[in-house]
Design a protein around this motif. Structure first.
Motif, PDB file in Angstrom:
ATOM      1  N   ASN A  82       0.850  -1.200   0.000  1.00  0.00           N
ATOM      2  CA  ASN A  82       0.000   0.000   0.000  1.00  0.00           C
ATOM      3  C   ASN A  82       0.882   1.245   0.000  1.00  0.00           C
ATOM      4  OD1 ASN A  82       0.316   0.953   3.000  1.00  0.00           O
ATOM      5  ND2 ASN A  82       0.206  -1.278   2.961  1.00  0.00           N
ATOM      6  N   THR A  83       0.239   2.415   0.083  1.00  0.00           N
ATOM      7  CA  THR A  83       1.039   3.642   0.091  1.00  0.00           C
ATOM      8  C   THR A  83       1.053   4.295   1.483  1.00  0.00           C
ATOM      9  OG1 THR A  83      -0.889   4.660  -0.938  1.00  0.00           O
ATOM     10  CG2 THR A  83       0.976   4.196  -2.365  1.00  0.00           C
ATOM     11  N   ALA A  84       0.622   3.518   2.489  1.00  0.00           N
ATOM     12  CA  ALA A  84       0.828   3.854   3.909  1.00  0.00           C
ATOM     13  C   ALA A  84       0.232   5.198   4.331  1.00  0.00           C
ATOM     14  CB  ALA A  84       2.312   3.777   4.241  1.00  0.00           C
ATOM     15  N   ILE A  85      -0.883   5.567   3.701  1.00  0.00           N
ATOM     16  CA  ILE A  85      -1.525   6.844   4.057  1.00  0.00           C
ATOM     17  C   ILE A  85      -2.557   6.599   5.156  1.00  0.00           C
ATOM     18  CG2 ILE A  85      -3.046   8.684   3.194  1.00  0.00           C
ATOM     19  CD1 ILE A  85      -1.706   8.257   0.422  1.00  0.00           C
ATOM     20  N   LEU A  86      -2.516   7.440   6.189  1.00  0.00           N
ATOM     21  CA  LEU A  86      -3.481   7.332   7.286  1.00  0.00           C
ATOM     22  C   LEU A  86      -4.333   8.602   7.308  1.00  0.00           C
ATOM     23  CD1 LEU A  86      -1.233   6.011  10.206  1.00  0.00           C
ATOM     24  CD2 LEU A  86      -2.345   4.719   8.389  1.00  0.00           C
ATOM     25  N   ARG A  87      -5.615   8.428   7.541  1.00  0.00           N
ATOM     26  CA  ARG A  87      -6.515   9.588   7.600  1.00  0.00           C
ATOM     27  C   ARG A  87      -7.872   9.120   8.127  1.00  0.00           C
ATOM     28  NH1 ARG A  87     -10.139   9.641   3.018  1.00  0.00           N
ATOM     29  NH2 ARG A  87      -9.679   7.866   1.683  1.00  0.00           N
ATOM     30  N   SER A  88      -8.707  10.076   8.543  1.00  0.00           N
ATOM     31  CA  SER A  88     -10.051   9.697   8.986  1.00  0.00           C
ATOM     32  C   SER A  88     -11.094  10.659   8.415  1.00  0.00           C
ATOM     33  CB  SER A  88     -10.129   9.673  10.509  1.00  0.00           C
ATOM     34  OG  SER A  88      -9.768  10.931  11.036  1.00  0.00           O
ATOM     35  N   ASN A  89     -10.764  11.337   7.321  1.00  0.00           N
ATOM     36  CA  ASN A  89     -11.677  12.355   6.754  1.00  0.00           C
ATOM     37  C   ASN A  89     -12.688  11.709   5.790  1.00  0.00           C
ATOM     38  OD1 ASN A  89      -9.898  11.669   4.782  1.00  0.00           O
ATOM     39  ND2 ASN A  89      -9.335  13.746   4.180  1.00  0.00           N
ATOM     40  N   TYR A  90     -13.439  10.752   6.313  1.00  0.00           N
ATOM     41  CA  TYR A  90     -14.364   9.994   5.460  1.00  0.00           C
ATOM     42  C   TYR A  90     -15.664  10.767   5.257  1.00  0.00           C
ATOM     43  CZ  TYR A  90     -11.219   6.203   4.755  1.00  0.00           C
ATOM     44  OH  TYR A  90     -10.162   5.470   4.311  1.00  0.00           O
ATOM     45  N   LEU A  91     -16.646  10.093   4.695  1.00  0.00           N
ATOM     46  CA  LEU A  91     -17.880  10.785   4.317  1.00  0.00           C
ATOM     47  C   LEU A  91     -19.037  10.437   5.255  1.00  0.00           C
ATOM     48  CD1 LEU A  91     -19.232  12.529   2.095  1.00  0.00           C
ATOM     49  CD2 LEU A  91     -19.674  10.428   0.839  1.00  0.00           C
ATOM     50  N   THR A 101      -9.608   0.101  -1.064  1.00  0.00           N
ATOM     51  CA  THR A 101      -8.327   0.830  -0.960  1.00  0.00           C
ATOM     52  C   THR A 101      -8.144   1.462   0.423  1.00  0.00           C
ATOM     53  OG1 THR A 101      -9.349   2.819  -1.844  1.00  0.00           O
ATOM     54  CG2 THR A 101      -8.351   1.344  -3.438  1.00  0.00           C
ATOM     55  N   TYR A 102      -8.895   0.966   1.425  1.00  0.00           N
ATOM     56  CA  TYR A 102      -8.854   1.597   2.752  1.00  0.00           C
ATOM     57  C   TYR A 102      -8.217   0.723   3.831  1.00  0.00           C
ATOM     58  CZ  TYR A 102     -12.589   4.597   0.781  1.00  0.00           C
ATOM     59  OH  TYR A 102     -13.336   5.458   0.019  1.00  0.00           O
ATOM     60  N   GLY A 103      -7.666  -0.440   3.426  1.00  0.00           N
ATOM     61  CA  GLY A 103      -7.349  -1.461   4.420  1.00  0.00           C
ATOM     62  C   GLY A 103      -6.238  -1.139   5.384  1.00  0.00           C
ATOM     63  N   PHE A 104      -5.115  -0.623   4.886  1.00  0.00           N
ATOM     64  CA  PHE A 104      -3.969  -0.502   5.778  1.00  0.00           C
ATOM     65  C   PHE A 104      -4.269   0.430   6.949  1.00  0.00           C
ATOM     66  CE2 PHE A 104       0.013   0.899   7.420  1.00  0.00           C
ATOM     67  CZ  PHE A 104       0.621  -0.324   7.619  1.00  0.00           C
ATOM     68  N   LYS A 105      -4.910   1.543   6.638  1.00  0.00           N
ATOM     69  CA  LYS A 105      -5.148   2.535   7.689  1.00  0.00           C
ATOM     70  C   LYS A 105      -6.066   2.000   8.785  1.00  0.00           C
ATOM     71  CE  LYS A 105      -6.565   5.578   4.623  1.00  0.00           C
ATOM     72  NZ  LYS A 105      -6.258   4.708   3.478  1.00  0.00           N
ATOM     73  N   ALA A 106      -6.850   0.957   8.472  1.00  0.00           N
ATOM     74  CA  ALA A 106      -7.831   0.446   9.433  1.00  0.00           C
ATOM     75  C   ALA A 106      -7.293  -0.696  10.286  1.00  0.00           C
ATOM     76  CB  ALA A 106      -9.071  -0.031   8.673  1.00  0.00           C
ATOM     77  N   ALA A 118     -13.151   8.147  -1.316  1.00  0.00           N
ATOM     78  CA  ALA A 118     -12.019   7.439  -1.918  1.00  0.00           C
ATOM     79  C   ALA A 118     -10.948   8.447  -2.309  1.00  0.00           C
ATOM     80  CB  ALA A 118     -12.466   6.646  -3.130  1.00  0.00           C
ATOM     81  N   ALA A 119      -9.681   8.020  -2.174  1.00  0.00           N
ATOM     82  CA  ALA A 119      -8.582   8.917  -2.513  1.00  0.00           C
ATOM     83  C   ALA A 119      -8.678   9.315  -3.987  1.00  0.00           C
ATOM     84  CB  ALA A 119      -7.252   8.227  -2.234  1.00  0.00           C
ATOM     85  N   VAL A 120      -8.956   8.358  -4.819  1.00  0.00           N
ATOM     86  CA  VAL A 120      -9.087   8.628  -6.261  1.00  0.00           C
ATOM     87  C   VAL A 120     -10.271   7.839  -6.790  1.00  0.00           C
ATOM     88  CG1 VAL A 120      -6.641   9.092  -6.688  1.00  0.00           C
ATOM     89  CG2 VAL A 120      -7.472   6.762  -6.735  1.00  0.00           C
ATOM     90  N   PRO A 145      -6.594  -5.048  -9.026  1.00  0.00           N
ATOM     91  CA  PRO A 145      -5.239  -4.622  -8.661  1.00  0.00           C
ATOM     92  C   PRO A 145      -5.177  -3.098  -8.451  1.00  0.00           C
ATOM     93  CG  PRO A 145      -5.240  -5.895 -10.716  1.00  0.00           C
ATOM     94  CD  PRO A 145      -6.660  -5.524 -10.430  1.00  0.00           C
ATOM     95  N   LEU A 146      -4.313  -2.683  -7.546  1.00  0.00           N
ATOM     96  CA  LEU A 146      -4.037  -1.254  -7.325  1.00  0.00           C
ATOM     97  C   LEU A 146      -2.528  -1.078  -7.422  1.00  0.00           C
ATOM     98  CD1 LEU A 146      -5.124   1.576  -6.392  1.00  0.00           C
ATOM     99  CD2 LEU A 146      -4.628   0.863  -4.073  1.00  0.00           C
ATOM    100  N   GLN A 147      -2.091  -0.231  -8.340  1.00  0.00           N
ATOM    101  CA  GLN A 147      -0.649  -0.082  -8.566  1.00  0.00           C
ATOM    102  C   GLN A 147      -0.082   1.150  -7.858  1.00  0.00           C
ATOM    103  OE1 GLN A 147       0.892  -0.898 -12.492  1.00  0.00           O
ATOM    104  NE2 GLN A 147      -1.139  -1.444 -13.236  1.00  0.00           N
ATOM    105  N   VAL A 171      -4.440  10.619  -8.726  1.00  0.00           N
ATOM    106  CA  VAL A 171      -3.082  10.447  -8.214  1.00  0.00           C
ATOM    107  C   VAL A 171      -3.006  10.860  -6.748  1.00  0.00           C
ATOM    108  CG1 VAL A 171      -2.240  12.755  -8.862  1.00  0.00           C
ATOM    109  CG2 VAL A 171      -0.646  10.866  -8.820  1.00  0.00           C
ATOM    110  N   TYR A 172      -2.144  10.191  -5.982  1.00  0.00           N
ATOM    111  CA  TYR A 172      -1.806  10.655  -4.633  1.00  0.00           C
ATOM    112  C   TYR A 172      -0.311  10.523  -4.472  1.00  0.00           C
ATOM    113  CZ  TYR A 172      -3.277   5.793  -4.358  1.00  0.00           C
ATOM    114  OH  TYR A 172      -3.496   4.483  -4.648  1.00  0.00           O
ATOM    115  N   VAL A 173       0.250  11.419  -3.676  1.00  0.00           N
ATOM    116  CA  VAL A 173       1.707  11.456  -3.528  1.00  0.00           C
ATOM    117  C   VAL A 173       2.080  11.890  -2.116  1.00  0.00           C
ATOM    118  CG1 VAL A 173       1.727  13.746  -4.609  1.00  0.00           C
ATOM    119  CG2 VAL A 173       3.857  12.500  -4.413  1.00  0.00           C
TER     120      VAL A 173
HETATM  121  O1  PYC Z   1      -7.805   5.965   1.119  1.00  0.00           O
HETATM  122  O2  PYC Z   1      -6.199   7.336   1.585  1.00  0.00           O
HETATM  123  C1  PYC Z   1      -6.655   6.398   0.944  1.00  0.00           C
HETATM  124  C2  PYC Z   1      -5.822   5.709  -0.035  1.00  0.00           C
HETATM  125  C3  PYC Z   1      -4.643   6.127  -0.533  1.00  0.00           C
HETATM  126  C4  PYC Z   1      -4.234   5.164  -1.387  1.00  0.00           C
HETATM  127  C5  PYC Z   1      -5.160   4.194  -1.438  1.00  0.00           C
HETATM  128  N1  PYC Z   1      -6.134   4.546  -0.597  1.00  0.00           N
END
Ligand code: PYC
Length: 442
Positions: A102-111, A392-397, A438-440, A284-286, A308-310
């Motif tokens: 994953n891209t290791a992003i943490l946040r809680s600004n959901y809907l 795409t939300y798994g790691f942060k949870a 969703a991020a994207v 898949p998510l690249q 995109v996210y960076v």
């Molecule tokens: O939900 O923040 C997110 C995220 C970033 C990349 C994949 N998911």
């Protein structure tokens, strides 16, 4: 960098003193640093961070999947509930699936209010995870920006900001000038294809070191007596009547009254083994990473319009991601199309990055549900639980789902924080629509 507790929770869950006791912590880290130095000079082998115990023929709980979700559930079963006769099985090495991809992003600004409360608890757990596990997970709360390039995304950002605030989560809409102050390299001019109209700014968001989270939970669970079995593939799940009785693996059978599916990518295949079907499709998510450069980006930047996210890691690399691939597949290979699209979009946002070189790319598997919320809790097969469908939300949870799954298993009651995410919501029409967060685009 935030590696210590700054939340209200005093960290007493596992009977240890409060984790924000500054004196105790600094003498502990001095002691760890000296021990590290002494060991480095001693020329002895490093001790294993977790054991490789023989596999028992029975456990009280078998967890399938040695990613952050499975390991966190095992850790909290032991730490919070004293349940230690637990096995975590992974068909490869721990963290080899979504937790390492994953891209290791943490946040809680959901809907949705349910989503915000849930992910906010995870951010709170991450805030003192390093102290709880005595392992530096490098959580850096550097702020998170979701850009709006058109009126409808600006409207969604305003909506999210208001619901976030009502749930006590720090989020606000800012204008393009404020975005420029936070990210000077961003092209905020009005002559580009998608001008930036504003952004949802979420100061508690940030990044973490994903491997460290996996290793920290593994080490913590192992120290409390949990068995971690790598290279152990589940080939079947035994069900007698309407109850689970155990699992079959490539290393032998295990009997267990409780089996938990904490997998990503293969979650439907594992649940099918127990006769539980789930509304999940796998995509898949690249992602990709550049060579390291001097720190210049200390905010996470997301653009749904440009897909995109960076973020910049503590090593100086830029980590990029985009939306999921447009077709369902189990492939974890990177593609040229992804890199081409990604590079074009990144340069629209930050033209000076054109000189940077990409180092590598990878792909992970995302199990998408119809409402973009996870599926957590018991199933119609007694003793068979799921913690899946993370999209795409798994790691942060990882931390909050581990904590909540452990409570569900230990008490037989589903805690309020995950009660909206049960499998039965799909038959009862109680969807928790989280696509707007969703991020994207997906
Ligand atoms: O939900 O923040 C997110 C995220 C970033 C990349 C994949 N998911």
């Amino acid at each position: 960098m935030n590696v210590a507790g700054n939340s209200q929770d005093n960290g007493r869950r596992n009977g240890r003193p409060p984790s924000h006791n500054g004196k105790a912590r600094s003498s502990r880290s001095r002691y760890s640093a000296l021990r590290l130095l002494r060991h480095g000079l001693s020329q002895q082998d490093w001790p294993l961070a977790w054991r490789q115990p023989p596999m028992r023929s029975s456990y009280d709980v078998v967890i399938i999947g040695g990613g952050v979700h499975g390991l966190a559930a095992a850790y909290y079963l032991a730490a919070n509930h004293g349940i230690t006769n637990v096995a975590v099985l992974d068909k490869s090495y721990i963290g080899s699936g979504g937790s390492g991809r994953n891209t290791a992003i943490l946040r809680s600004n959901y809907l949705t209010p349910e989503g915000i409360r849930f992910y906010d608890r995870s951010v709170k757990l991450y805030e003192h995870l390093a102290a709880d596990l005595n392992f530096n997970v490098m959580f850096s709360q550097r702020g998170h920006l979701t850009l709006a390039h058109n009126d409808s995304s600006l409207r969604t950002m305003r909506w999210r900001a208001e619901v976030n605030k009502l749930q006590g989560v720090d989020s606000d809409v800012i204008d393009a000038g404020e975005v420029k102050k936070l990210v000077p390299y961003m092209d905020t001019s009005t002559t580009v294809r998608y001008p930036i109209l504003g952004a949802l700014y979420h100061p508690p968001g940030g990044i973490v070191r994903h491997d460290a989270v996996v290793w920290g939970y593994a080490r913590g669970a192992d120290a409390l007596g949990v068995h971690i079995h790598q290279d152990t593939e589940v080939t079947g799940i035994d069900v007698s009547g309407d109850r689970v009785t155990g699992v079959r693996t490539n290393r032998g059978d295990i009997s267990a009254p409780v089996v938990v599916n904490c997998t990503a990518g293969w979650s439907t295949l594992i649940s099918d083994m127990a006769g539980v079907s789930m509304p999940v499709q796998t995509f898949p998510l690249q992602a990709a990473v550049t060579e390291p450069v001097r720190p210049f980006l200390d905010t996470v930047v997301v653009s749904g319009t440009l897909h995109v996210y960076v973020s910049q890691t503590d090593r100086g690399e830029l980590v990029f991601g985009a939306s999921v691939d447009p077709f369902a597949s189990y492939s974890t290979r990177g593609s040229l199309e992804f890199i081409e699209g990604l590079a074009g979009h990144v340069l629209e946002l930050m033209p000076p990055l054109s000189k940077m070189r990409l180092l590598r790319q990878w792909s992970g598997l995302c199990d998408m549900t119809p409402d973009y919320s996870p599926i957590m809790g018991p199933t119609p097969v007694e003793g068979f639980h799921v913690d899946v469908g993370w999209g795409t939300y798994g790691f942060k949870a990882g931390p909050v789902s581990g904590e909540a799954m452990a409570e569900t298993i230990a008490t037989g009651r589903t805690p309020e924080i995950i009660s909206s995410f049960g499998l039965d919501r799909f038959t009862q029409g109680r969807l928790v629509g989280e696509k707007g967060a969703a991020a994207v685009g997906h």
